[in-house]
Scaffold this motif. Structure first.
Motif, PDB file in Angstrom:
ATOM      1  N   PRO A 118       0.829  -1.206   0.000  1.00  0.00           N
ATOM      2  CA  PRO A 118       0.000   0.000   0.000  1.00  0.00           C
ATOM      3  C   PRO A 118       0.863   1.257   0.000  1.00  0.00           C
ATOM      4  CG  PRO A 118      -0.906  -1.599   1.530  1.00  0.00           C
ATOM      5  CD  PRO A 118       0.411  -2.148   1.060  1.00  0.00           C
ATOM      6  N   LYS A 119       0.646   2.130  -0.991  1.00  0.00           N
ATOM      7  CA  LYS A 119       1.359   3.401  -1.149  1.00  0.00           C
ATOM      8  C   LYS A 119       2.808   3.226  -1.550  1.00  0.00           C
ATOM      9  CE  LYS A 119      -1.545   5.578   2.378  1.00  0.00           C
ATOM     10  NZ  LYS A 119      -1.551   6.375   3.640  1.00  0.00           N
ATOM     11  N   SER A 120       3.202   2.013  -1.958  1.00  0.00           N
ATOM     12  CA  SER A 120       4.569   1.757  -2.405  1.00  0.00           C
ATOM     13  C   SER A 120       4.504   1.126  -3.792  1.00  0.00           C
ATOM     14  CB  SER A 120       5.297   0.827  -1.428  1.00  0.00           C
ATOM     15  OG  SER A 120       6.624   0.596  -1.857  1.00  0.00           O
ATOM     16  N   PHE A 121       5.286   1.682  -4.742  1.00  0.00           N
ATOM     17  CA  PHE A 121       5.199   1.276  -6.143  1.00  0.00           C
ATOM     18  C   PHE A 121       6.580   0.889  -6.662  1.00  0.00           C
ATOM     19  CE2 PHE A 121       2.009   4.448  -5.163  1.00  0.00           C
ATOM     20  CZ  PHE A 121       0.834   3.777  -5.498  1.00  0.00           C
ATOM     21  N   LEU A 122       6.627  -0.280  -7.269  1.00  0.00           N
ATOM     22  CA  LEU A 122       7.878  -0.848  -7.746  1.00  0.00           C
ATOM     23  C   LEU A 122       7.918  -0.802  -9.273  1.00  0.00           C
ATOM     24  CD1 LEU A 122      10.458  -2.426  -6.819  1.00  0.00           C
ATOM     25  CD2 LEU A 122       9.154  -4.512  -7.249  1.00  0.00           C
ATOM     26  N   MET A 123       9.039  -0.324  -9.828  1.00  0.00           N
ATOM     27  CA  MET A 123       9.198  -0.261 -11.275  1.00  0.00           C
ATOM     28  C   MET A 123       9.523  -1.643 -11.821  1.00  0.00           C
ATOM     29  SD  MET A 123      11.751   2.170 -13.511  1.00  0.00           S
ATOM     30  CE  MET A 123      13.231   1.342 -12.903  1.00  0.00           C
ATOM     31  N   GLN A 124       8.793  -2.063 -12.883  1.00  0.00           N
ATOM     32  CA  GLN A 124       8.996  -3.380 -13.482  1.00  0.00           C
ATOM     33  C   GLN A 124       9.176  -3.235 -14.993  1.00  0.00           C
ATOM     34  OE1 GLN A 124       9.154  -6.568 -12.078  1.00  0.00           O
ATOM     35  NE2 GLN A 124       9.728  -7.146 -14.154  1.00  0.00           N
ATOM     36  N   GLU A 125      10.274  -3.742 -15.512  1.00  0.00           N
ATOM     37  CA  GLU A 125      10.528  -3.689 -16.955  1.00  0.00           C
ATOM     38  C   GLU A 125       9.632  -4.697 -17.668  1.00  0.00           C
ATOM     39  OE1 GLU A 125      14.201  -4.641 -20.022  1.00  0.00           O
ATOM     40  OE2 GLU A 125      14.653  -3.864 -18.009  1.00  0.00           O
ATOM     41  N   VAL A 126       9.085  -4.294 -18.856  1.00  0.00           N
ATOM     42  CA  VAL A 126       8.185  -5.145 -19.629  1.00  0.00           C
ATOM     43  C   VAL A 126       8.595  -5.124 -21.098  1.00  0.00           C
ATOM     44  CG1 VAL A 126       6.224  -4.862 -18.064  1.00  0.00           C
ATOM     45  CG2 VAL A 126       6.544  -3.259 -19.961  1.00  0.00           C
ATOM     46  N   VAL A 127       8.087  -6.100 -21.829  1.00  0.00           N
ATOM     47  CA  VAL A 127       8.265  -6.175 -23.273  1.00  0.00           C
ATOM     48  C   VAL A 127       6.911  -5.920 -23.920  1.00  0.00           C
ATOM     49  CG1 VAL A 127       8.925  -7.626 -25.230  1.00  0.00           C
ATOM     50  CG2 VAL A 127      10.169  -7.797 -23.060  1.00  0.00           C
ATOM     51  N   LEU A 128       6.868  -5.007 -24.893  1.00  0.00           N
ATOM     52  CA  LEU A 128       5.604  -4.631 -25.524  1.00  0.00           C
ATOM     53  C   LEU A 128       5.231  -5.609 -26.623  1.00  0.00           C
ATOM     54  CD1 LEU A 128       5.869  -0.752 -25.837  1.00  0.00           C
ATOM     55  CD2 LEU A 128       5.078  -2.138 -23.923  1.00  0.00           C
ATOM     56  N   GLY A 129       3.917  -5.831 -26.755  1.00  0.00           N
ATOM     57  CA  GLY A 129       3.384  -6.675 -27.820  1.00  0.00           C
ATOM     58  C   GLY A 129       2.499  -5.872 -28.744  1.00  0.00           C
ATOM     59  N   ARG A 130       1.355  -6.433 -29.120  1.00  0.00           N
ATOM     60  CA  ARG A 130       0.461  -5.783 -30.079  1.00  0.00           C
ATOM     61  C   ARG A 130      -0.258  -4.591 -29.463  1.00  0.00           C
ATOM     62  NH1 ARG A 130      -2.938 -10.987 -31.312  1.00  0.00           N
ATOM     63  NH2 ARG A 130      -2.335 -11.257 -29.124  1.00  0.00           N
ATOM     64  N   SER A 131      -0.674  -3.682 -30.322  1.00  0.00           N
ATOM     65  CA  SER A 131      -1.441  -2.511 -29.903  1.00  0.00           C
ATOM     66  C   SER A 131      -2.917  -2.772 -30.166  1.00  0.00           C
ATOM     67  CB  SER A 131      -0.968  -1.276 -30.658  1.00  0.00           C
ATOM     68  OG  SER A 131      -1.721  -0.150 -30.273  1.00  0.00           O
ATOM     69  N   PHE A 132      -3.759  -2.442 -29.206  1.00  0.00           N
ATOM     70  CA  PHE A 132      -5.196  -2.636 -29.318  1.00  0.00           C
ATOM     71  C   PHE A 132      -5.885  -1.292 -29.171  1.00  0.00           C
ATOM     72  CE2 PHE A 132      -3.615  -6.603 -27.323  1.00  0.00           C
ATOM     73  CZ  PHE A 132      -3.884  -7.464 -28.370  1.00  0.00           C
ATOM     74  N   ASN A 133      -6.712  -0.961 -30.145  1.00  0.00           N
ATOM     75  CA  ASN A 133      -7.469   0.285 -30.130  1.00  0.00           C
ATOM     76  C   ASN A 133      -8.950  -0.059 -30.059  1.00  0.00           C
ATOM     77  OD1 ASN A 133      -8.455   2.837 -30.373  1.00  0.00           O
ATOM     78  ND2 ASN A 133      -8.004   3.037 -32.551  1.00  0.00           N
ATOM     79  N   ASN A 134      -9.573   0.208 -28.916  1.00  0.00           N
ATOM     80  CA  ASN A 134     -10.993  -0.085 -28.775  1.00  0.00           C
ATOM     81  C   ASN A 134     -11.720   1.118 -28.199  1.00  0.00           C
ATOM     82  OD1 ASN A 134     -10.398  -0.129 -26.003  1.00  0.00           O
ATOM     83  ND2 ASN A 134     -10.156  -2.355 -25.975  1.00  0.00           N
ATOM     84  N   VAL A 135     -12.985   0.911 -27.840  1.00  0.00           N
ATOM     85  CA  VAL A 135     -13.815   2.035 -27.403  1.00  0.00           C
ATOM     86  C   VAL A 135     -13.294   2.666 -26.117  1.00  0.00           C
ATOM     87  CG1 VAL A 135     -15.901   1.209 -28.542  1.00  0.00           C
ATOM     88  CG2 VAL A 135     -15.362   0.383 -26.237  1.00  0.00           C
ATOM     89  N   SER A 136     -12.535   1.926 -25.314  1.00  0.00           N
ATOM     90  CA  SER A 136     -12.018   2.462 -24.061  1.00  0.00           C
ATOM     91  C   SER A 136     -10.649   3.106 -24.222  1.00  0.00           C
ATOM     92  CB  SER A 136     -11.963   1.359 -22.994  1.00  0.00           C
ATOM     93  OG  SER A 136     -11.124   0.301 -23.423  1.00  0.00           O
TER      94      SER A 136
END
Length: 421
Positions: free
Chosen positions: A366-384
């Motif tokens: 709670p109230k503590s945030f850890l940075m996590q490296e990620v690998v990007l995949g496909r892009s999704f464009n929807n109503v949201s």
């Protein structure tokens, strides 16, 4: 001679005193440098000892912190560099608008964009052209006019048609006389010959494009030979009329293009390597200007356009209000689903680390945030909004979806502290 000796003695004394003074000053300078060096060494030793004590103290505090939080490989996040975690107050979280959501693996609804162009429906449009060499006498409609089935379009003259019309008059007259006499009176051979000649003359005029009404009017002797009128075979609009009155045109040469604009085509162009399954009936949204239309896939080309190097997908769109016209550019959005469940986050959750890698922030406590490296995949464009598939985060992790920029800025500010506090 006595005077010279008296003068040399004071000069010698002065030289001796000056030399002694110079030696004394040099010795004082060397002594000062020696004392200053000792002082600097003592200060350095004292500073080094202080830093050693400080490092021991910080190292013990850091070890205690790790022991308390349990970070590292054991917590499932992998090894994290110093300064990759940020703790915020409740007021900071509220003011920054930070929102956290559970990352879930799910089938994604998304839209795929493709540029497109509105075109005439090739199955409901047709060319108006003479079937024999002719001369244009009169035009009856102009560019953009809406016409109805049977409406006259253009009147032409042809020597070939004149000969066919004259032959039809003779054959028609003979056939009518044979029919009145009857088959028994004229015999089978003459009856069949007269009927065949009439049908051949009629078929020739129909092949030249004369309507039934025009052929029927040939019975009148006042009808001029050689003139014939091409009429609309269906309702539609005149899309082109590149000709002039008095112009001689060859058989098959286009005079007009008439299209039924109640249904039009939209040709969408996709990248040639796009791996998509777009069966007939796939629904898409077509945007032209500020208007949106619903379209359905009718055809998918199996070849690549040699000029644009794109893959063409043809859609059919209703044009009941006649807002669409051939030649308009369009934006096409295909509604699709991912084939397998994926973990995706809003684009607002993605940040760049100092070394340029893509990262997200995970709520570790709670109230503590850890940075996590990620690998990007496909892009999704929807109503949201815009979403992006990520890899490297387990399903169920609590990811910051809004306010990640504030956390990244706080982390960057911490990077300027010599101790990464």
């Amino acid at each position: 001679m006595k005077l010279m000796k008296t003068t040399l003695i004071p000069l010698l004394t002065l030289f001796t005193l000056t030399a002694e003074a110079h030696v004394t000053a040099q010795e004082q300078t060397e002594q000062h440098d020696h004392d200053h060096g000792q002082n600097e060494q003592l200060a350095k030793d004292k500073h080094d000892g202080h830093e050693a004590d400080e490092e021991n103290g910080h190292g013990q505090a850091h070890d205690a912190h790790d022991a308390h939080d349990g970070h590292g490989q054991a917590d499932g996040h992998g090894e994290e560099s110093e300064g990759s975690e940020v703790s915020l107050s409740g007021q900071q979280i509220k003011l920054a608008g930070i929102e956290v959501e559970n990352a879930k693996s799910a089938i994604m609804d998304y839209q795929l964009y493709a540029p497109g162009e509105v075109k005439a429906n090739g199955y409901t449009s047709y060319l108006v052209s003479p079937r024999v060499d002719s001369v244009v006498l009169r035009r009856h409609v102009g560019l953009g006019d809406h016409v109805e089935q049977g409406q006259p379009l253009v009147t032409l003259f042809s020597e070939t048609v004149a000969e066919a019309q004259a032959g039809f008059r003779v054959a028609s007259s003979e056939w009518q006389r044979i029919q009145k006499l009857g088959k028994k009176s004229v015999g089978d051979k003459r009856y069949i010959s007269g009927q065949s000649a009439y049908n051949a003359a009629l078929g020739r005029l129909q092949a030249y494009g004369l309507s039934k009404e025009a052929i029927a009017s040939l019975a009148k002797s006042s009808q001029p030979l050689g003139e014939y009128t091409l009429s609309a075979i269906s309702d539609g609009a005149i899309l082109s009329d590149d000709f002039q009155q008095g112009q001689r045109v060859e058989s098959g040469e286009s005079l007009m293009v008439v299209a039924d604009e109640h249904t039009l085509w939209v040709e969408a162009r996709l990248a040639p390597n796009t791996q998509l399954d777009l069966p007939v009936g796939t629904v898409a949204k077509v945007k032209v200007g500020d208007n949106y239309f619903t379209a359905k896939v009718t055809q998918e080309a199996h070849t690549i356009d040699l000029i644009t190097r794109t893959r063409i997908v043809r859609l059919e769109v209703a044009n009941d209000n006649h807002l669409l016209h051939s030649g308009m550019f369009a934006d096409v959005y295909f509604s699709l689903k991912s084939r397998k469940p994926v973990v995706a986050v809003p684009e607002t959750a993605l940040m760049r680390s100092r070394d340029g890698d893509w990262v997200v922030f995970i709520e570790d406590e709670p109230k503590s945030f850890l940075m996590q490296e990620v690998v990007l995949g496909r892009s999704f464009n929807n109503v949201s909004g815009q979403w992006r598939e990520i890899k490297g985060v387990a399903s169920g992790s609590r990811i910051v979806t809004k306010g990640a920029f504030f956390i990244a800025s706080q982390l960057a500010k911490g990077g300027f502290d010599p101790h990464n506090h």
